[in-house]
Design an enzyme around this catalytic site. Sequence first.
Site, PDB file in Angstrom:
ATOM      1  N   GLN A 171       1.740  -6.435  -3.573  1.00 55.28           N
ATOM      2  CA  GLN A 171       2.315  -6.611  -2.234  1.00 55.28           C
ATOM      3  C   GLN A 171       3.650  -5.868  -2.135  1.00 55.28           C
ATOM      4  OE1 GLN A 171       0.957  -9.646  -3.958  1.00 55.28           O
ATOM      5  NE2 GLN A 171      -0.838  -8.624  -3.155  1.00 55.28           N
ATOM      6  N   GLY A 221      -4.640  -4.228  -3.746  1.00 54.83           N
ATOM      7  CA  GLY A 221      -5.605  -3.145  -3.916  1.00 54.83           C
ATOM      8  C   GLY A 221      -4.809  -1.910  -4.279  1.00 54.83           C
ATOM      9  N   HIS A 222      -4.813  -1.554  -5.562  1.00 53.59           N
ATOM     10  CA  HIS A 222      -4.019  -0.416  -6.038  1.00 53.59           C
ATOM     11  C   HIS A 222      -4.962   0.720  -6.412  1.00 53.59           C
ATOM     12  CE1 HIS A 222      -0.277  -3.034  -7.157  1.00 53.59           C
ATOM     13  NE2 HIS A 222      -0.753  -3.283  -5.965  1.00 53.59           N
ATOM     14  N   THR A 223      -4.750   1.866  -5.794  1.00 54.14           N
ATOM     15  CA  THR A 223      -5.646   2.996  -6.009  1.00 54.14           C
ATOM     16  C   THR A 223      -5.056   3.984  -7.000  1.00 54.14           C
ATOM     17  OG1 THR A 223      -6.075   2.787  -3.655  1.00 54.14           O
ATOM     18  CG2 THR A 223      -7.029   4.707  -4.743  1.00 54.14           C
ATOM     19  N   THR A 249      -8.454  -3.287  -0.108  1.00 52.88           N
ATOM     20  CA  THR A 249      -9.086  -4.566  -0.418  1.00 52.88           C
ATOM     21  C   THR A 249     -10.045  -5.001   0.680  1.00 52.88           C
ATOM     22  OG1 THR A 249      -7.235  -5.235  -1.775  1.00 52.88           O
ATOM     23  CG2 THR A 249      -8.580  -7.020  -0.915  1.00 52.88           C
ATOM     24  N   THR A 250      -9.625  -4.889   1.928  1.00 51.35           N
ATOM     25  CA  THR A 250     -10.454  -5.425   3.012  1.00 51.35           C
ATOM     26  C   THR A 250     -11.051  -4.333   3.904  1.00 51.35           C
ATOM     27  OG1 THR A 250      -8.493  -5.624   4.402  1.00 51.35           O
ATOM     28  CG2 THR A 250      -9.112  -7.569   3.126  1.00 51.35           C
ATOM     29  N   GLY A 251     -10.637  -3.103   3.724  1.00 51.54           N
ATOM     30  CA  GLY A 251     -11.154  -2.007   4.551  1.00 51.54           C
ATOM     31  C   GLY A 251     -10.587  -1.991   5.968  1.00 51.54           C
ATOM     32  N   LYS A 311       1.741   2.016  -5.236  1.00 50.06           N
ATOM     33  CA  LYS A 311       2.239   1.428  -6.493  1.00 50.06           C
ATOM     34  C   LYS A 311       1.294   1.752  -7.651  1.00 50.06           C
ATOM     35  CE  LYS A 311       2.307  -2.570  -4.359  1.00 50.06           C
ATOM     36  NZ  LYS A 311       2.106  -2.161  -2.966  1.00 50.06           N
ATOM     37  N   ASP A 326       0.808  -1.223   0.000  1.00 44.75           N
ATOM     38  CA  ASP A 326       0.000   0.000   0.000  1.00 44.75           C
ATOM     39  C   ASP A 326       0.838   1.268   0.000  1.00 44.75           C
ATOM     40  OD1 ASP A 326      -2.202  -1.714   0.144  1.00 44.75           O
ATOM     41  OD2 ASP A 326      -2.071  -1.786   2.338  1.00 44.75           O
ATOM     42  N   THR A 378      -5.913 -11.860   3.382  1.00 45.16           N
ATOM     43  CA  THR A 378      -7.062 -11.163   2.803  1.00 45.16           C
ATOM     44  C   THR A 378      -8.231 -12.125   2.566  1.00 45.16           C
ATOM     45  OG1 THR A 378      -6.208 -11.549   0.575  1.00 45.16           O
ATOM     46  CG2 THR A 378      -5.574  -9.480   1.631  1.00 45.16           C
ATOM     47  N   PRO A 386      -8.325  -1.219   9.167  1.00 47.00           N
ATOM     48  CA  PRO A 386      -7.416  -0.115   9.500  1.00 47.00           C
ATOM     49  C   PRO A 386      -5.983  -0.611   9.390  1.00 47.00           C
ATOM     50  CG  PRO A 386      -8.707  -0.795  11.435  1.00 47.00           C
ATOM     51  CD  PRO A 386      -9.170  -1.638  10.290  1.00 47.00           C
ATOM     52  N   GLY A 437       5.539  12.018  -3.698  1.00 46.79           N
ATOM     53  CA  GLY A 437       4.088  12.195  -3.747  1.00 46.79           C
ATOM     54  C   GLY A 437       3.640  13.214  -2.714  1.00 46.79           C
ATOM     55  N   VAL A 438       2.809  14.151  -3.151  1.00 49.15           N
ATOM     56  CA  VAL A 438       2.327  15.186  -2.221  1.00 49.15           C
ATOM     57  C   VAL A 438       0.792  15.219  -2.161  1.00 49.15           C
ATOM     58  CG1 VAL A 438       4.376  16.656  -2.338  1.00 49.15           C
ATOM     59  CG2 VAL A 438       2.589  16.934  -4.063  1.00 49.15           C
TER      60      VAL A 438
HETATM   61  P1  GDP Z   1      -0.758   0.320  -3.527  1.00 52.62           P
HETATM   62  O1  GDP Z   1      -1.384  -0.946  -3.063  1.00 52.62           O
HETATM   63  O2  GDP Z   1       0.729   0.342  -3.333  1.00 52.62           O
HETATM   64  O3  GDP Z   1      -1.124   0.708  -4.935  1.00 52.62           O
HETATM   65  O4  GDP Z   1      -1.328   1.477  -2.572  1.00 52.62           O
HETATM   66  P2  GDP Z   1      -2.875   1.675  -2.122  1.00 52.62           P
HETATM   67  O5  GDP Z   1      -3.629   2.207  -3.263  1.00 52.62           O
HETATM   68  O6  GDP Z   1      -3.383   0.451  -1.453  1.00 52.62           O
HETATM   69  O7  GDP Z   1      -2.700   2.745  -0.972  1.00 52.62           O
HETATM   70  C1  GDP Z   1      -2.101   3.982  -1.220  1.00 52.62           C
HETATM   71  C2  GDP Z   1      -3.094   5.082  -0.869  1.00 52.62           C
HETATM   72  O8  GDP Z   1      -2.405   6.297  -0.787  1.00 52.62           O
HETATM   73  C3  GDP Z   1      -4.176   5.299  -1.902  1.00 52.62           C
HETATM   74  O9  GDP Z   1      -5.350   5.688  -1.257  1.00 52.62           O
HETATM   75  C4  GDP Z   1      -3.628   6.419  -2.774  1.00 52.62           C
HETATM   76  O10 GDP Z   1      -4.645   7.175  -3.410  1.00 52.62           O
HETATM   77  C5  GDP Z   1      -2.925   7.244  -1.740  1.00 52.62           C
HETATM   78  N1  GDP Z   1      -1.751   7.997  -2.213  1.00 52.62           N
HETATM   79  C6  GDP Z   1      -0.784   7.593  -3.084  1.00 52.62           C
HETATM   80  N2  GDP Z   1       0.192   8.542  -3.151  1.00 52.62           N
HETATM   81  C7  GDP Z   1      -0.162   9.521  -2.295  1.00 52.62           C
HETATM   82  C8  GDP Z   1       0.463  10.745  -1.875  1.00 52.62           C
HETATM   83  O11 GDP Z   1       1.552  11.114  -2.305  1.00 52.62           O
HETATM   84  N3  GDP Z   1      -0.212  11.487  -0.933  1.00 52.62           N
HETATM   85  C9  GDP Z   1      -1.408  11.099  -0.414  1.00 52.62           C
HETATM   86  N4  GDP Z   1      -1.989  11.872   0.502  1.00 52.62           N
HETATM   87  N5  GDP Z   1      -2.012   9.966  -0.784  1.00 52.62           N
HETATM   88  C10 GDP Z   1      -1.393   9.169  -1.688  1.00 52.62           C
HETATM   89  P1  IMO Z   2      -0.939  -4.234  -2.298  1.00 49.33           P
HETATM   90  O1  IMO Z   2      -0.529  -4.768  -3.644  1.00 49.33           O
HETATM   91  C1  IMO Z   2      -0.908  -4.833   2.006  1.00 49.33           C
HETATM   92  C2  IMO Z   2      -1.018  -8.976   3.439  1.00 49.33           C
HETATM   93  C3  IMO Z   2      -2.240  -9.443   4.196  1.00 49.33           C
HETATM   94  C4  IMO Z   2      -1.614 -10.468   5.114  1.00 49.33           C
HETATM   95  C5  IMO Z   2      -0.545 -11.115   4.247  1.00 49.33           C
HETATM   96  C6  IMO Z   2      -0.971 -12.411   3.582  1.00 49.33           C
HETATM   97  O2  IMO Z   2      -2.201  -3.473  -2.305  1.00 49.33           O
HETATM   98  O3  IMO Z   2       0.191  -3.530  -1.624  1.00 49.33           O
HETATM   99  P2  IMO Z   2      -2.593 -13.001   1.567  1.00 49.33           P
HETATM  100  O4  IMO Z   2      -4.070 -12.779   1.392  1.00 49.33           O
HETATM  101  O5  IMO Z   2      -1.755 -12.395   0.513  1.00 49.33           O
HETATM  102  O6  IMO Z   2      -2.259 -14.452   1.791  1.00 49.33           O
HETATM  103  O7  IMO Z   2      -2.232 -12.257   2.951  1.00 49.33           O
HETATM  104  O8  IMO Z   2      -0.235 -10.157   3.244  1.00 49.33           O
HETATM  105  N1  IMO Z   2      -1.270  -8.413   2.100  1.00 49.33           N
HETATM  106  C7  IMO Z   2      -1.186  -7.102   1.823  1.00 49.33           C
HETATM  107  N2  IMO Z   2      -0.953  -6.030   2.627  1.00 49.33           N
HETATM  108  N3  IMO Z   2      -1.048  -4.660   0.696  1.00 49.33           N
HETATM  109  C8  IMO Z   2      -1.259  -5.710  -0.133  1.00 49.33           C
HETATM  110  O9  IMO Z   2      -1.284  -5.579  -1.477  1.00 49.33           O
HETATM  111  C9  IMO Z   2      -1.379  -6.994   0.432  1.00 49.33           C
HETATM  112  N4  IMO Z   2      -1.597  -8.234  -0.075  1.00 49.33           N
HETATM  113  C10 IMO Z   2      -1.512  -9.074   0.960  1.00 49.33           C
HETATM  114  O10 IMO Z   2      -2.841  -8.384   4.895  1.00 49.33           O
HETATM  115  O11 IMO Z   2      -0.949  -9.826   6.172  1.00 49.33           O
HETATM  116 MG    MG Z   3      -2.876  -1.601  -1.753  1.00 46.13          MG
END
Ligand code: GDP
Ligand code: IMO
Ligand code: MG
Length: 428
Positions: free
Chosen positions: A223, A40-42, A299-301, A16, A13, A128, A303, A412-413
């Site tokens: 991941q 879960g890529h946003t 992905t799972t909401g 990416k 998270d 997950t 915290p 990133g800002v």
């Molecule tokens: P990923 O799994 O690596 O693609 O990351 P996620 O999407 O799960 O989580 C990253 C979160 O941070 C998302 O809600 C993005 O929209 C947000 N985000 C990414 N870059 C920035 C940044 O530079 N600043 C802020 N405030 N949010 C960011």
């Molecule tokens: P992105 O690509 C953060 C974590 C799970 C758990 C462990 C194993 O969005 O960064 P799994 O279901 O893969 O067998 O769970 O890995 N996990 C992640 N944590 N970001 C992810 O993906 C993750 N994918 C799996 O929370 O601890």
């Molecule tokens: Mg993610």
Amino acid sequence: MPAAVIIGAQWGDEGKGKATDLLAGRIDYVVKFNGGNNAGHTVVIGDEKYALHLLPSGILTDGVTPVIANGVVIDIEVLFGELEALSARGVDVSKLLISANAHVITHYHRTLDKVTERFLGKRQIGTTGRGIGPTYADKINRVGIRIQDLFDENILRQKVEAALDQKNHLLVKVFNRRAISVDEIVDDLLSYAERLRPMVADTALVLHEALERGETVLFEGGQATMLDVDHGTYPFVTSSNATAGGAATGSGIGPNRIDRVIGIVKAYTTRVGAGPFPTELFDESGEFLRKTGFEFGTTTGRPRRCGWYDAPIARYTARINGVTDFVMTKLDVLTGLERIPVCVAYDVDGQRFDELPVSQSDFHHATPIYEEFPGWSEDISGARSFEDLPKNAQDYVLAIEAMSGARISAIGVGPGRDAIVVRHDLLD
Ligand code: GDP
Ligand code: IMO
Ligand code: MG
């Protein structure tokens, strides 16, 4: 610039999805090489927010060919759900290519994931629940189902029979669940076959030919390094190789094709699920990061656990992946803090560790040794060049760069597509 890999530098998270989106206008192919819909890529484009799970984020950019390569595990129902949802929002998904060798997540993998976790009780990993671990376990045990098996009913049935033979004993006798019928699984998988057929390809060959033509391929890791099954905090990891080497094995290109490895790192640290996390905060600072950074799983909401930046982890990531450039995300989240601690080393029972201790037991009770940096209060979300950042923010980035093992090429800002400061071209 033939091939670049994006990898998570911490526990996932890091942003990416946003980094992939940043580069997508300059690439021809975007490849998912590991994991499945645990990711879960946003991506935030204007007022639109997209959450990609199984599909690579580059699919959002016109002209890019998205590829789901052999290293991925595919839940086919989720795949079609995601494709339909994106189509309904006007995204062109018609170019998607899927490896014939990718493995399939079935109903029994999801069930086993959930019951295994329940059985582990206090020792659970906090997966997950998407069936990722059991599907990779079947792959390694050589009882997995591959995408290509859906086109040969006879083979498919034999493989499902072989897989369920053992699993039903386990489900019924150990986990007290109902047995799963071979027909149920085979019928379900066959129902997708014709829809899948046009997307299925020899993706390793497709990528090879693209590279030979001089086209640009971006590998979007799921991941992260600390969740990698070999290099992460085992057993609190996912079941795939999320590190840069995984891009080669997970797609079938030679490692010498890759000449850029881009590590995505947050300006602090988060983790979802169980496992060691030395800089984790349990006080109001952690709450501040969670609230300000909106740290809840895509992905799972759930915290996310939050903590300060951990430089030994960044150095480890730089080394394991051969990181050429870091993208540091979410610097804006630190705005308003008076002082920002950064972990520079660990203390384990009075002994200083400048690098990650080799023993997981040591890492479990490593306490961070912090160096503190002065914060800033100016809003930095409008910064577009390094000079736009307040002096203290610049110094924070430069200090972290000096201890993290690779240059920080973009910052990133904010969540939006344009909210980024680029210091060095990531693809040049
Ligand atoms: P990923 O799994 O690596 O693609 O990351 P996620 O999407 O799960 O989580 C990253 C979160 O941070 C998302 O809600 C993005 O929209 C947000 N985000 C990414 N870059 C920035 C940044 O530079 N600043 C802020 N405030 N949010 C960011
Ligand atoms: P992105 O690509 C953060 C974590 C799970 C758990 C462990 C194993 O969005 O960064 P799994 O279901 O893969 O067998 O769970 O890995 N996990 C992640 N944590 N970001 C992810 O993906 C993750 N994918 C799996 O929370 O601890
Ligand atoms: Mg993610």
